[in-house]
Write a protein that holds these residues in place. Structure first.
Motif, PDB file in Angstrom:
ATOM      1  N   LYS A   1       0.815  -1.215   0.000  1.00  0.00           N
ATOM      2  CA  LYS A   1       0.000   0.000   0.000  1.00  0.00           C
ATOM      3  C   LYS A   1       0.853   1.271   0.000  1.00  0.00           C
TER       4      LYS A   1
ATOM      5  N   ASP B   1       1.413   1.444  -3.639  1.00  0.00           N
ATOM      6  CA  ASP B   1       0.195   1.301  -4.445  1.00  0.00           C
ATOM      7  C   ASP B   1      -0.994   1.355  -3.487  1.00  0.00           C
ATOM      8  N   GLN B   2      -1.545   2.549  -3.295  1.00  0.00           N
ATOM      9  CA  GLN B   2      -2.579   2.742  -2.275  1.00  0.00           C
ATOM     10  C   GLN B   2      -3.849   1.944  -2.539  1.00  0.00           C
ATOM     11  N   ASP B   3      -4.043   1.487  -3.766  1.00  0.00           N
ATOM     12  CA  ASP B   3      -5.242   0.714  -4.101  1.00  0.00           C
ATOM     13  C   ASP B   3      -5.011  -0.793  -4.020  1.00  0.00           C
TER      14      ASP B   3
ATOM     15  N   ASN C   1      -5.062  -4.464  -3.130  1.00  0.00           N
ATOM     16  CA  ASN C   1      -5.987  -5.296  -2.353  1.00  0.00           C
ATOM     17  C   ASN C   1      -6.049  -6.688  -2.984  1.00  0.00           C
TER      18      ASN C   1
ATOM     19  N   ASN D   1     -12.389  -7.965  -6.397  1.00  0.00           N
ATOM     20  CA  ASN D   1     -13.284  -6.814  -6.593  1.00  0.00           C
ATOM     21  C   ASN D   1     -14.300  -7.100  -7.692  1.00  0.00           C
TER      22      ASN D   1
END
Length: 236
Positions: A213, A216-218, A220, A236
């Motif tokens: 994170k 790459d803050q997104d 998941n 997702n």
């Protein structure tokens, strides 16, 4: 590599415990340097870095001296594994230790034989790779994830990840398994040759996620598979 090739730094303010640790480690052939407080340890590390640090949390009048020392170790380019040895066993303290990059967090008192076994396992992981600098990168089955085994460094879309050697070994299992494959708790524990206890795997996975994170803050992609382990996939 032989035990004599490794230097272990021990930071302990109790002179009797310090002597016991030194004697046990030297008895196994390790080179040992010792410090009674955080300040002297940091000065020593600025001159020469050890291969492993074993530290108490409370050092003299500093209630979090060991934690502060771990923060100092994070400023060096070369990752230095640290084992905390402390009477403080709250969930928060254990989490904090691992969040600061600790390979293990052991209770006091502890059997010296158990501690020596953990030290040997840890150095077997770091030493076997360091002794083979021409070792190629691991073949990653995950697009965008690249591993450099000779440096214990991982890259996500060419951005370096801030991982300890233990976390690198755990992440490596995902890279070798590929997407949508469950990496079991047993596999993750075995990848560290017993350095990581089963009940601390979740903490290490949390740190691995946070490392992604940061670049790459997104991110998941690492998911818990209840009762079995973790998988790498886009849900997702």
């Amino acid at each position: 590599m032989q035990n004599m090739d490794f230097t272990i730094a021990v930071i302990e303010d109790d002179p009797i415990q310090l002597e016991n640790l030194q004697t046990a480690l030297k008895g196994q052939g390790f080179s040992v340097v010792s410090y009674a407080d955080r300040v002297s340890a940091e000065k020593g590390f600025n001159q020469s870095l050890p291969d492993l640090v074993i530290s108490d949390i409370i050092l003299g009048t500093e209630m979090d001296g060991g934690f502060d020392l771990a923060k100092h170790l994070l400023t060096f380019e070369r990752p230095i594994p640290i084992i905390f040895l402390s009477e403080r066993q709250s969930e928060f303290d254990i989490y904090t230790g691992h969040a600061l990059g600790a390979i293990d967090y052991l209770p006091k008192p502890i059997s010296l034989n158990v501690m020596i076994a953990k030290v040997k396992n840890l150095l077997r992981i770091t030493g076997s790779t360091a002794s083979n600098p021409t070792q190629p990168q691991s073949a990653s089955k995950i697009e965008g994830l690249h591993l450099a085994d000779n440096q214990f460094k991982a890259y996500w879309n060419d951005k370096p990840l801030d991982l300890t050697a233990t976390e690198y070994e755990m992440l490596r299992q995902f890279a070798l398994s590929g997407q949508k494959t469950v990496v079991t708790y047993d596999t993750l524990q075995e990848s560290t040759q017993g350095v990581v206890e089963r009940n601390t795997i979740n903490t290490h996975i949390c740190r691995i996620r946070n490392a992604f994170k940061k670049v790459d803050q997104d991110f998941n992609l690492i998911h818990n598979e209840y009762g079995r382990g973790y998988s790498w996939q886009n849900k997702n």
